[in-house]
Design an enzyme around this catalytic site. Structure first.
Site, PDB file in Angstrom:
ATOM      1  N   ASP A  40       0.824  -1.206   0.000  1.00 39.70           N
ATOM      2  CA  ASP A  40       0.000   0.000   0.000  1.00 39.70           C
ATOM      3  C   ASP A  40       0.861   1.260   0.000  1.00 39.70           C
ATOM      4  O   ASP A  40       2.023   1.248   0.419  1.00 39.70           O
ATOM      5  CB  ASP A  40      -0.890   0.041   1.245  1.00 39.70           C
ATOM      6  CG  ASP A  40      -2.058  -0.928   1.175  1.00 39.70           C
ATOM      7  OD1 ASP A  40      -2.088  -1.760   0.246  1.00 39.70           O
ATOM      8  OD2 ASP A  40      -2.933  -0.862   2.062  1.00 39.70           O
ATOM      9  N   ASP A  41       0.250   2.358  -0.442  1.00 38.75           N
ATOM     10  CA  ASP A  41       0.753   3.731  -0.259  1.00 38.75           C
ATOM     11  C   ASP A  41       1.859   4.141  -1.222  1.00 38.75           C
ATOM     12  O   ASP A  41       2.501   5.172  -1.022  1.00 38.75           O
ATOM     13  CB  ASP A  41       1.211   3.979   1.186  1.00 38.75           C
ATOM     14  CG  ASP A  41       0.070   3.867   2.185  1.00 38.75           C
ATOM     15  OD1 ASP A  41      -1.087   3.716   1.753  1.00 38.75           O
ATOM     16  OD2 ASP A  41       0.343   3.924   3.392  1.00 38.75           O
TER      17      ASP A  41
ATOM     18  N   HIS B  39      -6.183   2.857  -4.376  1.00 41.21           N
ATOM     19  CA  HIS B  39      -6.086   3.124  -2.932  1.00 41.21           C
ATOM     20  C   HIS B  39      -6.511   4.562  -2.620  1.00 41.21           C
ATOM     21  O   HIS B  39      -6.027   5.158  -1.665  1.00 41.21           O
ATOM     22  CB  HIS B  39      -4.648   2.869  -2.468  1.00 41.21           C
ATOM     23  CG  HIS B  39      -4.505   2.625  -0.987  1.00 41.21           C
ATOM     24  ND1 HIS B  39      -5.376   1.847  -0.258  1.00 41.21           N
ATOM     25  CD2 HIS B  39      -3.567   3.080  -0.094  1.00 41.21           C
ATOM     26  CE1 HIS B  39      -4.983   1.814   1.005  1.00 41.21           C
ATOM     27  NE2 HIS B  39      -3.898   2.562   1.138  1.00 41.21           N
TER      28      HIS B  39
ATOM     29  N   HIS C  98      -5.848   9.282   0.110  1.00 43.99           N
ATOM     30  CA  HIS C  98      -5.723   8.417   1.292  1.00 43.99           C
ATOM     31  C   HIS C  98      -6.494   8.951   2.504  1.00 43.99           C
ATOM     32  O   HIS C  98      -5.973   9.015   3.611  1.00 43.99           O
ATOM     33  CB  HIS C  98      -4.248   8.228   1.662  1.00 43.99           C
ATOM     34  CG  HIS C  98      -3.986   7.005   2.501  1.00 43.99           C
ATOM     35  ND1 HIS C  98      -4.203   6.978   3.856  1.00 43.99           N
ATOM     36  CD2 HIS C  98      -3.525   5.777   2.176  1.00 43.99           C
ATOM     37  CE1 HIS C  98      -3.873   5.787   4.341  1.00 43.99           C
ATOM     38  NE2 HIS C  98      -3.453   5.034   3.330  1.00 43.99           N
TER      39      HIS C  98
ATOM     40  N   HIS D 179       3.913  -2.202   3.095  1.00 46.89           N
ATOM     41  CA  HIS D 179       3.863  -0.843   2.550  1.00 46.89           C
ATOM     42  C   HIS D 179       5.154  -0.515   1.800  1.00 46.89           C
ATOM     43  O   HIS D 179       6.246  -0.699   2.348  1.00 46.89           O
ATOM     44  CB  HIS D 179       3.666   0.185   3.678  1.00 46.89           C
ATOM     45  CG  HIS D 179       2.359   0.043   4.385  1.00 46.89           C
ATOM     46  ND1 HIS D 179       2.122  -0.935   5.320  1.00 46.89           N
ATOM     47  CD2 HIS D 179       1.206   0.764   4.287  1.00 46.89           C
ATOM     48  CE1 HIS D 179       0.877  -0.818   5.780  1.00 46.89           C
ATOM     49  NE2 HIS D 179       0.299   0.204   5.162  1.00 46.89           N
TER      50      HIS D 179
END
Length: 216
Positions: free
Chosen positions: A27-28, A78, A82, A172
């Protein structure tokens, strides 16, 4: 926000325990310079993963998003900024998902239909809007607790305590607060986890591949 909870609608969290498949998810990102380093590790092991990208970062470094896709990894949505979607209106949720989709489309010419809510936050409206947009929500059932950049050995230990087979592993390659988050330890932990679980007979697959395994 409990990752495996199904109270507000179904989400994908992996296969039946004991299956010899594992799905690495990140993620991210995209994140300069750690996403490219992670891609090198995955390529060395011939492993494909699933990356849930933040739209505003995709706008900033589209070339890294393209590297992910060109290497055969799966790219998912995603959101653009965020946010915690449980605090957003239905219109706000739709804007976050649609804007991220547009960023992915512009950068790589397309993306999967996968979506992961930031922080795992969801309520009925989040899942309803996602499905209206043709997105399949994906959560996880194993986490490396790597967002604060602990040592690689600690990340590996956290994951190892939870692995049972058929798992979706959350890691991540970036940080939602700003570009450039130090993910060197996650990159190292990924290398170690792949070596460890390949030696134990596990197969690393993407989320779509894992989903197809449970059809029927």
């Amino acid at each position: 926000m409990a990752p495996t909870g199904q109270w507000y609608g179904g989400t994908f969290t992996g296969l039946a325990r004991g299956t010899k498949q594992l799905a690495l998810t990140y993620d991210d990102g995209p994140n300069d310079a750690y996403t490219p380093r992670l891609l090198e590790v995955l390529a060395r092991h011939n492993v494909h993963a699933t990356f849930f990208l933040i739209g505003r970062y995709v706008r900033h470094v589209p070339e890294i998003a393209r590297q992910i896709a060109d290497a055969g990894h799966i790219v998912g949505n995603h959101t653009f900024n965020h946010p915690l979607l449980t605090l957003k209106s239905a219109a706000g949720i739709r804007e976050e998902l649609s804007t991220c989709r547009s960023a992915l489309q512009d950068a790589i010419g397309g993306n999967s239909n996968l979506f992961r809510p930031p922080f795992g936050g969801r309520r009925p409206a989040v899942l309803r809007v996602a499905r209206e947009l043709g997105l399949d929500p994906v959560m996880w059932n194993v986490t490396g607790y790597d967002w604060n950049a602990p040592p690689a050995a600690a990340i590996e230990e956290k994951v190892a305590k939870q692995i049972r087979g058929g798992d979706v592993v959350l890691l991540h390659d970036g940080g939602h607060k700003q570009m450039g988050a130090d993910r060197s330890q996650t990159v190292l932990a990924t290398d170690r986890l792949i070596e460890r679980y390949k030696a134990e007979g596990f197969e690393f697959v993407t989320i779509p591949a894992m989903m197809s395994s449970c059809v029927g």
